[in-house]
Motif scaffolding. Structure first.
Motif, PDB file in Angstrom:
ATOM      1  N   ILE A   1     -51.546-117.476  51.779  1.00 30.58           N
ATOM      2  CA  ILE A   1     -51.074-118.851  51.977  1.00 30.58           C
ATOM      3  C   ILE A   1     -50.237-119.289  50.772  1.00 30.58           C
ATOM      4  O   ILE A   1     -50.603-119.021  49.628  1.00 30.58           O
ATOM      5  N   ASP A   2     -49.149-119.974  51.033  1.00 32.76           N
ATOM      6  CA  ASP A   2     -48.290-120.498  49.975  1.00 32.76           C
ATOM      7  C   ASP A   2     -49.129-121.338  49.006  1.00 32.76           C
ATOM      8  O   ASP A   2     -49.838-122.247  49.434  1.00 32.76           O
ATOM      9  N   PRO A   3     -49.063-121.034  47.702  1.00 34.29           N
ATOM     10  CA  PRO A   3     -49.870-121.764  46.713  1.00 34.29           C
ATOM     11  C   PRO A   3     -49.675-123.282  46.752  1.00 34.29           C
ATOM     12  O   PRO A   3     -50.623-124.022  46.533  1.00 34.29           O
ATOM     13  N   GLU A   4     -48.474-123.749  47.055  1.00 37.11           N
ATOM     14  CA  GLU A   4     -48.242-125.191  47.139  1.00 37.11           C
ATOM     15  C   GLU A   4     -49.032-125.813  48.283  1.00 37.11           C
ATOM     16  O   GLU A   4     -49.548-126.914  48.158  1.00 37.11           O
ATOM     17  N   LEU A   5     -49.141-125.109  49.412  1.00 32.81           N
ATOM     18  CA  LEU A   5     -49.931-125.615  50.539  1.00 32.81           C
ATOM     19  C   LEU A   5     -51.416-125.626  50.191  1.00 32.81           C
ATOM     20  O   LEU A   5     -52.136-126.550  50.563  1.00 32.81           O
TER      21      LEU A   5
END
Length: 179
Positions: free
Chosen positions: A166-170
């Motif tokens: 999963i994208d770290p920002e999400l």
């Protein structure tokens, strides 16, 4: 002092990736890497080590556990035979059983036990469980995550175009909305 118990995925590190972000969210990040000493133990022994860790320092209402991928699998198998967890659980792309594609097949120990406990509503319901998974994650199938969350009154967030990583920002955004 706030503390987070973290179980990264296979060969994940407490001090890299998600671990780096978690260190910024608490006073103390502790846990077990699913590598090194823990990786060399039998499945039952791994669960015993995790159980001991939790009972010694994180078994309270303010307890926070974060588990990723196979680390989540170990955590859930540890919790299945315990009293309901009194703190908060945050799962990312949790492995919940066997998974297969045309090219890959993965079958962890006791692959059917968790799914059966969700279906039978036998899994001990923690105070709070939040889960994030990618819609296209073949290792952590969103439908199984939904079964888990339904069984324990958990909150599920499915990333529309996400996969197993999963994208770290999400993750940070989701973390901020649940903690």
């Amino acid at each position: 002092m706030s503390s987070i118990y973290y179980l990264p995925g296979r060969d994940g590190r407490l001090t890299k990736g998600l671990g780096t972000f978690l260190q910024e969210q608490c006073d103390q990040l502790v846990g077990r890497e699913v590598s090194g000493n823990l990786k060399g133990l039998k499945f039952e022994e791994q669960l015993e080590v995790i159980q001991q860790d939790l009972l010694e320092s994180h078994w309270h209402e303010g307890g926070q556990i974060v588990a990723n991928s196979y680390g989540a699998y170990l955590l859930l198998h540890t919790l299945i035979d315990m009293e309901p967890y009194p703190g908060n659980i945050f799962l990312l792309s949790p492995i919940l059983g066997a998974a297969q594609t045309q090219k890959f097949f993965f079958r962890p120990p006791r692959a059917k036990r968790l799914l059966q406990s969700f279906q039978e509503r036998a899994f001990p319901v923690p105070r709070s469980l939040n889960c994030i998974v990618g819609k296209f994650d073949w290792q952590s199938e969103p439908e199984r995550c939904m079964d888990l969350c339904d069984a324990v009154n958990g909150r599920l967030n499915v990333v529309p175009d996400g996969n197993h990583v999963i994208d770290p920002e999400l993750v940070q955004e989701f973390w901020g909305s649940v903690c």
